[in-house]
Design a protein around this motif. Structure first.
Motif: not given
Ligand code: FE2
Length: 272
Positions: A11, A51, A206
């Motif tokens: 991220h 991501d 996550h």
């Molecule tokens: Fe993610």
């Protein structure tokens, strides 16, 4: 024997200041890279299950590319729901691969080649759907057939993608974050690979995950940026900031798949 490092959900933001619920994504990704570099062995390759960035932005991919270039082995990326494939192709350095769904510029579906590809049949799949449909995944027929066509049934098979394939026992996640045709895909791969299917590896939650279903290992690695809740009755996904720096060390041998989970303390200014 093949040594692999599995990371996910870094991220990155467009600059070093992006924080996610108070956690600095850049500093945490730097700490992740430093921890992998400090290992007393060099992996055969590293897989990042998506991501890479928080919002698709060329500056975020440039920052990610700069930090991830310090990883000590070739890297293979999967598309996350926050990712943009054309930007990934332009900015990130991939290990040796064979694209197996070349008909679409927007689809990162490929087989790992090079010396690692001689030892396992490793496939990266792209489950991303249009963002307006939500954060779940879906695997198109062309990708599924491309993978099935290349499974020989003579070598270990490993599947890597952003989205988990099967329910994990947490209400909101099971309704919103899975590959909607994941179980059908798993069964098709099992039919082709038989006992050679050595694991399905994902991110997106996550949250570290070990799941065993129909004789298949599913292993998910958490995010260095922040963790999510995954309680059985959750009706939404809560952010849990300030967690450790996670990555998995996967070893494929002739007989076994071994996953060692690392969960390292993070402090601001961790040395790179
Ligand atoms: Fe993610």
């Amino acid at each position: 024997m093949l040594e692999v490092i599995h990371v996910s959900d870094t991220h990155f933001g467009p600059d070093r200041s992006l924080t996610i619920r108070g956690a600095n994504a850049f500093e945490r990704a730097e700490a992740l890279v430093a921890a992998i570099r400090a290992l007393p062995f060099v992996p055969d390759f590293i897989v990042h299950t998506g991501d890479v960035v928080n919002d698709p932005d060329p500056a975020a991919y440039a920052l990610a590319a700069e930090v991830l270039a310090d990883l000590p082995a070739p890297v293979y990326y999967a598309t996350g729901n926050h990712d943009d494939v054309p930007m990934m192709r332009r900015t990130l350095a991939f290990g040796e691969l064979e694209s197996i769904a070349p008909e679409s510029e927007d689809c990162l579906c490929y087989r790992i080649t090079g010396s690692a590809g001689d030892k396992i049949e490793g496939f990266i799949l792209d489950g991303k759907v249009p963002p307006s449909e939500g954060p779940h995944g879906y695997l198109g027929e062309a990708q599924i057939n491309a993978v099935l066509d290349r499974i020989t049934g003579t070598k270990p098979v490993a599947i890597f993608l952003h989205y988990p394939l099967v329910p994990i026992g947490s209400k909101w996640i099971d309704e919103h974050l899975l590959v909607t045709n994941g179980l059908a895909f798993q069964r098709a791969v099992m039919e082709k690979a038989g006992g050679y299917l050595r694991g399905i590896f994902s991110g997106h939650l996550h949250r570290g995950l070990t799941l065993y279903r129909d004789g298949v290992l599913h292993s998910g690695v958490s995010s260095p940026a922040c963790e999510f809740s995954a309680a059985p009755g959750d009706t939404s996904c809560e952010f849990i900031p300030g967690g450790p720096i996670p990555f998995h060390h996967i070893t494929f041998t002739k007989d076994a798949t071994m996953v060692k989970a690392y969960s390292l303390p993070f402090s601001t200014g961790s040395p790179r």
